[in-house]
Design a protein around this motif. Sequence first.
Motif, short mmCIF file in Angstrom:
data_model
loop_
_atom_site.label_atom_id
_atom_site.label_comp_id
_atom_site.label_asym_id
_atom_site.label_seq_id
_atom_site.Cartn_x
_atom_site.Cartn_y
_atom_site.Cartn_z
N VAL A 1 -6.05 0.75 -2.41
CA VAL A 1 -4.75 0.34 -1.87
C VAL A 1 -3.63 0.79 -2.81
O VAL A 1 -2.61 1.31 -2.37
CB VAL A 1 -4.71 -1.18 -1.64
CG1 VAL A 1 -3.30 -1.62 -1.27
CG2 VAL A 1 -5.68 -1.58 -0.55
N VAL A 2 -3.84 0.60 -4.11
CA VAL A 2 -2.82 1.03 -5.08
C VAL A 2 -2.69 2.56 -5.03
O VAL A 2 -1.58 3.09 -4.94
CB VAL A 2 -3.19 0.54 -6.50
CG1 VAL A 2 -2.31 1.21 -7.53
CG2 VAL A 2 -3.04 -0.97 -6.58
N THR B 1 -0.83 3.53 -1.94
CA THR B 1 0.60 3.24 -2.01
C THR B 1 1.32 4.27 -2.85
O THR B 1 2.39 4.78 -2.47
CB THR B 1 0.80 1.83 -2.63
OG1 THR B 1 -0.01 0.91 -1.92
CG2 THR B 1 2.24 1.41 -2.53
N ILE B 2 0.73 4.60 -3.99
CA ILE B 2 1.34 5.59 -4.87
C ILE B 2 1.46 6.93 -4.16
O ILE B 2 2.52 7.56 -4.15
CB ILE B 2 0.50 5.76 -6.16
CG1 ILE B 2 0.51 4.47 -6.97
CG2 ILE B 2 1.01 6.92 -6.98
CD1 ILE B 2 -0.43 4.50 -8.16
N TRP B 3 0.37 7.38 -3.57
CA TRP B 3 0.37 8.73 -2.98
C TRP B 3 1.18 8.80 -1.70
O TRP B 3 1.69 9.85 -1.33
CB TRP B 3 -1.07 9.21 -2.76
CG TRP B 3 -1.62 9.77 -4.03
CD1 TRP B 3 -2.26 9.07 -5.00
CD2 TRP B 3 -1.53 11.12 -4.50
NE1 TRP B 3 -2.59 9.91 -6.04
CE2 TRP B 3 -2.15 11.17 -5.75
CE3 TRP B 3 -0.98 12.29 -3.97
CZ2 TRP B 3 -2.25 12.34 -6.50
CZ3 TRP B 3 -1.08 13.47 -4.71
CH2 TRP B 3 -1.70 13.47 -5.95
N ARG B 4 1.31 7.66 -1.01
CA ARG B 4 2.18 7.65 0.15
C ARG B 4 3.61 8.00 -0.26
O ARG B 4 4.31 8.73 0.42
CB ARG B 4 2.12 6.25 0.77
CG ARG B 4 2.92 6.09 2.03
CD ARG B 4 2.99 4.60 2.37
NE ARG B 4 3.88 4.38 3.47
CZ ARG B 4 3.46 3.99 4.67
NH1 ARG B 4 2.20 3.80 4.90
NH2 ARG B 4 4.33 3.79 5.64
N TRP B 5 4.00 7.49 -1.41
CA TRP B 5 5.34 7.76 -1.93
C TRP B 5 5.45 9.20 -2.44
O TRP B 5 6.45 9.88 -2.23
CB TRP B 5 5.64 6.74 -3.02
CG TRP B 5 6.95 6.86 -3.77
CD1 TRP B 5 7.11 6.71 -5.11
CD2 TRP B 5 8.26 7.08 -3.24
NE1 TRP B 5 8.42 6.84 -5.45
CE2 TRP B 5 9.15 7.07 -4.31
CE3 TRP B 5 8.76 7.31 -1.97
CZ2 TRP B 5 10.53 7.28 -4.16
CZ3 TRP B 5 10.14 7.51 -1.81
CH2 TRP B 5 11.00 7.49 -2.90
N LEU B 6 4.37 9.68 -3.08
CA LEU B 6 4.39 11.07 -3.58
C LEU B 6 4.45 12.09 -2.45
O LEU B 6 4.91 13.20 -2.64
CB LEU B 6 3.11 11.33 -4.38
CG LEU B 6 3.11 10.98 -5.84
CD1 LEU B 6 1.68 10.85 -6.32
CD2 LEU B 6 3.83 12.03 -6.64
N GLN C 1 5.95 11.80 0.52
CA GLN C 1 7.06 11.71 1.47
C GLN C 1 7.53 13.13 1.81
O GLN C 1 7.66 13.97 0.93
CB GLN C 1 8.23 10.93 0.84
CG GLN C 1 7.95 9.46 0.65
CD GLN C 1 7.84 8.72 1.96
OE1 GLN C 1 8.74 8.74 2.78
NE2 GLN C 1 6.70 8.07 2.17
N GLY D 1 10.38 14.41 -0.30
CA GLY D 1 10.45 13.95 -1.68
C GLY D 1 9.18 14.29 -2.44
O GLY D 1 8.43 15.17 -2.05
N GLY D 2 8.95 13.53 -3.52
CA GLY D 2 7.70 13.61 -4.26
C GLY D 2 7.21 15.00 -4.54
O GLY D 2 7.89 15.83 -5.13
N PHE E 1 -5.61 3.06 5.35
CA PHE E 1 -4.77 1.93 5.75
C PHE E 1 -3.48 1.93 4.93
O PHE E 1 -2.38 1.78 5.47
CB PHE E 1 -5.54 0.63 5.51
CG PHE E 1 -4.88 -0.61 6.08
CD1 PHE E 1 -5.42 -1.23 7.18
CD2 PHE E 1 -3.74 -1.13 5.50
CE1 PHE E 1 -4.83 -2.37 7.71
CE2 PHE E 1 -3.13 -2.26 6.02
CZ PHE E 1 -3.68 -2.89 7.13
N ALA E 2 -3.60 2.13 3.62
CA ALA E 2 -2.42 2.07 2.76
C ALA E 2 -1.55 3.31 2.89
O ALA E 2 -0.35 3.25 2.69
CB ALA E 2 -2.85 1.88 1.29
#
Lengths: 268, 369
Positions: B123-124, B127-132, B134, B137-138, B310-311
Amino acid sequence: MGRVFLYGFLFLATLFFLLPVYLVILTALKEPAKITLDTVWRWPEPIYWESFRIAWEAFRPKFQNSVVLALSATALSALVGALNGYVLAKWPFKGSNLLFALMLFGMFIPYQSILIPLFQFVKAIGLYGTLWGLILVHVVYGIPIVTLIFKNYYSEIPDELVEAARIDGAGFFGIFRHVILPLSAPALVVVAIWQFTQIWNEFLFAVTLTRPESQPITVALAQLAGGEAVKWNLPMAGAILAALPTLLVYIFLGRYFLRGLLAGSVKG
Amino acid sequence: MRDRITAFLVLLPSLVAVGIFVYGFIGQNLWVSLTDWGKNPAQALALRPELRFVGLENYRELFSGLVDVRFRQSAVNLIFFTLFFMAGSLGLGLLLAMALDRGPKGESFFRTVFLFPMALSFVVTGTIWRWLLQPQGGVNVLPTLLGLPPLSFPWLTTREKAFVFDWNDLPFFTAIVVGLILLYLGWQAHREGEKRRRLWSLLSGGVLLLWAFTLGRNTPLLPYPEPHGFSLALVGVILAAVWQMSGYTMALYLAGLRGIPVEVLEAAKVDGASEWQTYRHVIFPLLAPITLSAMIVLGHIALKIFDLIFAMAGLDYAPTDVPAIYMYLLAFRGNQFAKGAAIGILLLLLVAVVVIPYLASQLRKEVRR
C-alpha cells in the motif's frame, strides 16, 4: 574501465531505489498550495511541517489500531509457534509429519480462495468490524510459517538435553520452560520480526474485515490516497507514518529481518 | 505417556484451526462457487440465503459468458503482469547481486538501499508510485531536470494494449504453450534417461500440439471475436512491483554467489574460461535452483497481487484489473458471492499447479538426504 562501469551501474540503481523516497519526503514537506505537477522535484521553500501534524492527527487512531493489532497478533503467534514447534520437533507422534505437511499447505493458498467463507465466519461469531477478529485471523493464518520456523530451530537443539531433563523428572511443560524457552531467543526474534512486518503491512484481510473504527493504517492510507480531492502532502506524510515502524525494524534488526525473509522464501 | 498426550493436546488447537480455516473454508468456498449465490439480489443480502446448486455455471460464465468480459481481461493482465514482474525482478536482482559480488566500496550501504522497499507494505509502495507516475509530474518531468523535454507517457491512465489476441484463440495458445512445455520435459527426461517419463511427456505433448493445429482453432469460446491484450496501464504497476521485490531476489542471488566455492571458479580460470564463459557454464547453472525458488515466490506474489493495484489505480479501473481485484469487486461490492468464490478457486488451482510439484520435489529431496 570495469570499475567505472560497476560504479556507474550501482549509482543508477541507487537513484532508482532512492528517488521515490526523496520525492515522498519533498512532497510531505511542501505547502499544499505549492504542490504542482511541474515543480514536483523542487526542494520546498520554506519547509512546511504542518502536514505531518495533520496526517498524524488523522491517522493516529488507525496507527494505534495497527500497533495493537500487530503487537498482540505477533505475541500470540510467537507463543503458538513455539509450542507447536516444540511438539513437532521434540515430541513427534505417529502421523505428526503428515499433519505438519498438511499445515504447511496453509502458507501457500491465495487468501482469495477462503475470503468469502472467512468473512461469513467472522460475521457469524460477532467479530466482524473488530480488532479481535483481525487478530484471530492473523494468528490462525500465521500458524504454518511460525510453526515451520520454530520446528526447524528446535530440531537443532540436541535431543540429549531434553532427555537429560526428563530423567531429572521434568515433564512436558517443565522441559519447555527450563530447557527450550531459554534457548529460543534467535527463533523468537525472527518470528517476531516476520510476523510484525507481515501483519503491519497486510491489507486484504484488513479491508475485508474491519469497519472505519477498527481500520489499521494500511486501509486508511489506501483510502486517503485513492480520493481525488486530497492534496498529495497528506498521503505522502501518511505513507511515511505507515512505513516508519517496519522501516525502523529493518534498519535496527536488519540481520534478523533478512533471516526471516530467507525463512519465508521456503514458503511463498 | 502422559506427556505424549499433553503434546498432542497442545498441538490440537492449531490443527483444528488450520483444518477449519484452510481446508474447511476451501471446501465451503468450492461449494459456494457451484451455487447461484448473488444471482438474485434479494437472496444475496439475506441473512440466510437460499443457495441453489448450478454446477460449473459460474466458471462457464467467467470464461465464455457475455457479462464477464472484464474477468477475461483481468486474466490476460495477470499473465502478462506475472511474466514481466518475474522477468524484471529476477533480471534486476541478478544484475545487482553480480555487481555487489565484485565487492565495491560501500557494499553494505548498497545492500541496505536495494533491500529497504521489502520492509514497506504494497500500500505504501503503491501510494508513492501513484504520485511518481502522475501523467504531468513525477517520472515524466524527471528529464526536465537535465534540460530535456518531459516524457508524455500516461502511466496508469492509458487504455492502450499490446500483444492483442482474440479470446477465442485462447485454447489454441494454451495448448501450444502446454504442449511445448511437455515436449521440453520429455527432452529433459530423455537426457536423464527416464524412459517412462519421456514416453508420457512426448505422447501427451504431441497429442496436445496435434489437437491445437487441427481442431484447436475451431472451438470458439464466444460467438464473436473479443480482443484482449497486455494493458499498458500495468507498466507502472510492474515498475513499482519490481522496485519493491528486486532487492529480495538480489539477496537470494547474492547468497548463492557467495556460496559458490572458490575452487570451482579457480578451476574454470585454470581451464582458460573467459569471464562470460564462467558465468554461462559455471555460475548460472549453479544459480538455477535459486532462480526456481525465487520464481515460485514471485509467481505466488503475482497471482495474489491486490494491495498494490488497489493503492495505485483503485478497484474500479478496468485496464489495471487482475482476478484478485475483480474477485473482491464482485463479492464485496457487487454481492456476487458465487462468482467471486469461483475466481478464488481458480486462483487456488493456479497456485496448486505450481506449488504442489515444487513441494513434492522438495520433500523428496529431504527424504533422500
